[in-house]
Motif scaffolding. Structure first.
Motif, mmCIF file in Angstrom:
data_model
loop_
_atom_site.group_PDB
_atom_site.id
_atom_site.type_symbol
_atom_site.label_atom_id
_atom_site.label_comp_id
_atom_site.label_asym_id
_atom_site.label_seq_id
_atom_site.Cartn_x
_atom_site.Cartn_y
_atom_site.Cartn_z
ATOM 1 N N ALA A 81 0.642 -1.209 0.116
ATOM 2 C CA ALA A 81 -0.087 -0.088 -0.023
ATOM 3 C C ALA A 81 0.863 1.082 -0.007
ATOM 4 C CB ALA A 81 -1.008 0.171 1.042
ATOM 5 N N MET A 82 2.022 1.133 0.503
ATOM 6 C CA MET A 82 2.751 2.522 0.949
ATOM 7 C C MET A 82 3.909 2.814 -0.115
ATOM 8 S SD MET A 82 1.565 4.481 2.981
ATOM 9 C CE MET A 82 -0.199 4.009 2.786
ATOM 10 N N GLY A 83 4.078 1.479 -0.757
ATOM 11 C CA GLY A 83 5.501 1.412 -1.814
ATOM 12 C C GLY A 83 5.675 2.795 -2.612
ATOM 13 N N TYR A 84 4.607 3.327 -3.107
ATOM 14 C CA TYR A 84 4.504 4.384 -3.931
ATOM 15 C C TYR A 84 5.297 5.393 -3.248
ATOM 16 C CZ TYR A 84 2.280 1.450 -7.492
ATOM 17 O OH TYR A 84 1.975 0.590 -8.297
ATOM 18 N N VAL A 85 4.455 5.805 -2.210
ATOM 19 C CA VAL A 85 4.928 6.989 -1.501
ATOM 20 C C VAL A 85 6.286 6.863 -0.787
ATOM 21 C CG1 VAL A 85 4.328 8.305 0.694
ATOM 22 C CG2 VAL A 85 2.524 7.237 -0.628
ATOM 23 N N ARG A 86 6.850 5.619 -0.378
ATOM 24 C CA ARG A 86 8.257 5.477 0.281
ATOM 25 C C ARG A 86 9.224 5.561 -0.942
ATOM 26 N NH1 ARG A 86 8.817 -0.014 3.555
ATOM 27 N NH2 ARG A 86 11.104 0.316 2.956
ATOM 28 N N GLU A 87 8.843 5.110 -1.947
ATOM 29 C CA GLU A 87 9.849 5.474 -3.201
ATOM 30 C C GLU A 87 9.791 6.948 -3.802
ATOM 31 O OE1 GLU A 87 12.098 3.171 -4.490
ATOM 32 O OE2 GLU A 87 11.604 1.915 -2.833
ATOM 33 N N SER A 88 8.823 7.366 -3.679
ATOM 34 C CA SER A 88 8.894 8.924 -3.849
ATOM 35 C C SER A 88 9.716 9.664 -2.996
ATOM 36 C CB SER A 88 7.241 9.409 -3.721
ATOM 37 O OG SER A 88 6.449 8.880 -4.717
ATOM 38 N N ILE A 89 9.663 9.505 -1.754
ATOM 39 C CA ILE A 89 10.275 10.007 -0.860
ATOM 40 C C ILE A 89 11.859 9.587 -1.026
ATOM 41 C CG2 ILE A 89 11.048 10.434 1.686
ATOM 42 C CD1 ILE A 89 8.404 11.905 0.694
ATOM 43 N N ALA A 90 12.046 8.598 -1.430
ATOM 44 C CA ALA A 90 13.379 8.171 -1.613
ATOM 45 C C ALA A 90 14.116 8.757 -2.818
ATOM 46 C CB ALA A 90 13.545 6.518 -2.026
ATOM 47 N N GLN A 91 13.156 8.962 -3.896
ATOM 48 C CA GLN A 91 13.787 9.633 -5.089
ATOM 49 C C GLN A 91 13.851 11.284 -4.784
ATOM 50 O OE1 GLN A 91 14.382 9.108 -8.173
ATOM 51 N NE2 GLN A 91 13.770 6.797 -7.975
ATOM 52 N N VAL A 92 13.235 11.859 -3.884
ATOM 53 C CA VAL A 92 13.391 13.393 -3.551
ATOM 54 C C VAL A 92 14.584 13.518 -2.657
ATOM 55 C CG1 VAL A 92 12.549 15.162 -2.177
ATOM 56 C CG2 VAL A 92 10.983 13.932 -3.702
ATOM 57 N N ARG A 93 14.936 12.489 -1.607
ATOM 58 C CA ARG A 93 16.052 12.420 -0.876
ATOM 59 C C ARG A 93 17.507 12.348 -1.908
ATOM 60 N NH1 ARG A 93 13.657 8.301 3.492
ATOM 61 N NH2 ARG A 93 12.985 9.815 5.217
ATOM 62 N N ASP A 94 17.217 11.510 -2.903
ATOM 63 C CA ASP A 94 18.350 11.395 -3.809
ATOM 64 C C ASP A 94 18.413 12.558 -4.867
ATOM 65 O OD1 ASP A 94 20.210 9.748 -5.309
ATOM 66 O OD2 ASP A 94 18.629 10.067 -7.004
ATOM 67 N N LEU A 95 17.320 13.132 -5.329
ATOM 68 C CA LEU A 95 17.241 14.361 -6.228
ATOM 69 C C LEU A 95 18.130 15.576 -5.395
ATOM 70 C CD1 LEU A 95 16.255 15.749 -8.935
ATOM 71 C CD2 LEU A 95 14.257 16.320 -7.495
ATOM 72 N N LEU A 96 17.570 15.728 -4.130
ATOM 73 C CA LEU A 96 18.087 17.068 -3.497
ATOM 74 C C LEU A 96 19.487 16.753 -2.563
ATOM 75 C CD1 LEU A 96 14.621 18.395 -2.086
ATOM 76 C CD2 LEU A 96 15.917 18.923 -4.317
ATOM 77 N N ASP A 97 20.076 15.444 -2.769
ATOM 78 C CA ASP A 97 21.074 14.864 -2.110
ATOM 79 C C ASP A 97 20.689 15.330 -0.388
ATOM 80 O OD1 ASP A 97 23.482 13.989 -1.619
ATOM 81 O OD2 ASP A 97 24.594 15.360 -2.122
ATOM 82 N N ARG A 98 19.529 14.854 -0.148
ATOM 83 C CA ARG A 98 19.198 15.074 1.328
ATOM 84 C C ARG A 98 18.856 13.679 1.962
ATOM 85 N NH1 ARG A 98 16.412 19.449 2.785
ATOM 86 N NH2 ARG A 98 16.259 18.333 4.812
ATOM 87 N N PRO A 99 19.761 12.631 2.062
ATOM 88 C CA PRO A 99 19.408 11.349 2.528
ATOM 89 C C PRO A 99 18.666 11.165 3.784
ATOM 90 C CG PRO A 99 21.668 11.668 2.387
ATOM 91 C CD PRO A 99 21.289 12.805 1.884
ATOM 92 N N GLU A 100 19.005 12.313 4.589
ATOM 93 C CA GLU A 100 18.555 12.152 6.125
ATOM 94 C C GLU A 100 17.196 12.933 6.299
ATOM 95 O OE1 GLU A 100 20.183 10.800 8.702
ATOM 96 O OE2 GLU A 100 21.326 9.826 7.286
ATOM 97 N N ALA A 101 16.632 13.591 5.229
ATOM 98 C CA ALA A 101 15.453 14.345 5.073
ATOM 99 C C ALA A 101 14.179 13.617 5.646
ATOM 100 C CB ALA A 101 14.987 15.200 3.831
ATOM 101 N N GLY A 102 13.660 14.059 6.470
ATOM 102 C CA GLY A 102 12.185 13.234 7.177
ATOM 103 C C GLY A 102 10.871 14.134 6.704
ATOM 104 N N PHE A 103 9.832 13.307 6.654
ATOM 105 C CA PHE A 103 8.695 14.212 6.125
ATOM 106 C C PHE A 103 7.597 13.371 6.871
ATOM 107 C CE2 PHE A 103 11.670 14.291 2.554
ATOM 108 C CZ PHE A 103 11.734 15.434 2.448
ATOM 109 N N ASP A 104 6.259 14.341 6.980
ATOM 110 C CA ASP A 104 5.084 14.136 7.404
ATOM 111 C C ASP A 104 4.107 14.051 5.870
ATOM 112 O OD1 ASP A 104 5.352 13.507 9.871
ATOM 113 O OD2 ASP A 104 4.656 15.585 10.471
ATOM 114 N N VAL A 105 3.690 12.955 5.547
ATOM 115 C CA VAL A 105 2.819 12.973 4.157
ATOM 116 C C VAL A 105 1.567 12.389 4.488
ATOM 117 C CG1 VAL A 105 3.178 11.792 1.938
ATOM 118 C CG2 VAL A 105 5.169 12.219 3.132
#
Ligand SMILES: Nc1ncnc2c1ncn2[C@@H]1O[C@H](COP(=O)(O)OP(=O)(O)OP(=O)(O)O)[C@@H](O)[C@H]1O
Ligand SMILES: C[C@@](O)(CCO)CC(=O)[O-]
Ligand SMILES: [Mg+2]
Length: 329
Positions: A81-105
């Motif tokens: 159920a959550m795969g798309y959101v988890r992977e979306s956040i992984a892409q943003v961490r990679d795009l912005l080079d912010r591997p430690e960024a945390g979010f409420d979604v």
């Protein structure tokens, strides 16, 4: 806090065949997923999604190396159920080079799940945009489309084309053939009716089924080639604004999707109800197996669908020329 929205889509022509390099033409529709993202002080990811068929719930990932959800539900169900959101956040961490960024979604969507209207692509495109903007980066929709494709590709085990995600990011009618993705600017305003059987299909599993048959049977490879030919005819019909020809291509496309084995009794029943109601053409949309059909027509077609026992809900929709939008920042 940033909210972004992205549209769902219907396929005028070409789903499934697009996975094997044939062209496809999906169209964004005026039903959206809205995703609100707030950056956290820590690296955790907390997702709340109240439209999921699993019942609305909140999942928190602790952000540690294991990144496991802390709710009491089977892990496989949550991951699915959550795969798309988890992977979306992984892409943003990679795009912005912010591997430690945390979010409420937080996710709210008007698009039924797994029904062929591209809910996964819309949630993914909106989540990537909202998280990037929340971090102070305004991403180009083409970059979002590419990152969102990486998400679908990975969550669907390599079984995804660029069509759904490009369409949701860019809006309007688009043409996708392999890596070549572009908007079609000369498409007239079309009136669509969507019929929804209340069910769902599993996109990854349906695509894998077609792939297995394609590997085994020449007739399936030829059917896929023929869908490509129908898409080319359909594009010419769209650009000429010839509604009868567009409808004919939709009808032929539905027959070919049935031949691939991805239709269902309820989808066929809704297609026939729409045609009986005067639709110029009707076909299943998206991965199939259950979910939605799209018909070219208006009020009488919607009413004919509402009288069909196969149809749980019918609604009129139109092409949404807007793709992803930042709603609030
Ligand atoms: N409102 C939502 N909240 C959270 N996750 C969602 C939401 N809508 C969709 N999703 C995610 O997308 C998945 C459905 O994606 P799937 O690709 O199977 O169907 P679809 O995109 O609706 O249809 P298709 O790909 O055939 O157009 C859900 O299982 C869920 O993981
Ligand atoms: C079945 C498919 O062609 C469309 C799903 O909406 C899969 C894809 O293109 O990724
Ligand atoms: Mg999908």
């Amino acid at each position: 806090m940033v909210t972004a929205s992205a549209p769902g889509k219907v396929y005028c022509f070409g789903e499934h065949a697009v996975v094997y390099g044939e062209p496809a033409i999906p169209c964004a529709i005026d039903r959206r997923a809205r995703v609100t993202v707030t950056e956290r002080a820590d690296s955790a990811l907390r997702i709340s999604a109240d439209d999921l068929s699993l019942e609305g719930f909140t999942v928190a990932y602790d952000g540690g190396p294991e990144d496991r959800p802390n709710v009491d539900a089977p892990e496989s169900l949550l991951d699915a159920a959550m795969g798309y959101v988890r992977e979306s956040i992984a892409q943003v961490r990679d795009l912005l080079d912010r591997p430690e960024a945390g979010f409420d979604v937080e996710i709210h969507s008007e698009i039924p799940l797994g029904a062929g209207l591209g809910s996964s692509a819309a949630v993914t495109v909106a989540a990537i945009t909202a998280a990037a903007v929340e971090c102070g980066h305004d991403p180009d929709p083409a970059i979002v489309a590419d990152r969102a494709f990486q998400v679908e590709h990975s969550v669907q085990d390599g079984e995804a084309s660029r069509a759904d995600t490009f369409c949701s990011a860019m809006g309007g009618a688009v043409r996708v053939e392999g890596e070549d993705c572009r908007r079609l600017e000369d498409v007239p305003t079309l009136e669509f009716v969507v019929g929804y059987d209340g069910g769902a299909g599993d996109t990854g599993a349906l695509v894998r089924g077609v792939r297995a048959d394609r590997d085994r049977y020449d007739s399936i490879r030829e059917t896929i080639d023929t869908i490509g030919a129908v898409v080319r005819e359909g594009q010419a019909a769209l650009e000429a604004g010839d509604r009868d020809a567009i409808g004919r291509c939709m009808d032929v496309n539905h027959g070919l999707l049935s031949a691939l084995g991805v239709s269902a009794r309820s989808l066929d029943a809704m297609v026939w109800a729409a045609r009986d109601g005067g639709a110029r053409g009707a076909k299943l949309t998206g991965a199939g197996g259950g979910g939605c059909i799209v018909a070219l027509g208006d009020g009488p077609v919607r009413r004919a669908l509402e009288f069909s026992t196969a149809c749980e809900q019918a609604f009129a929709t139109a092409i949404d020329r807007d793709g992803v939008r930042v709603e609030q920042r």
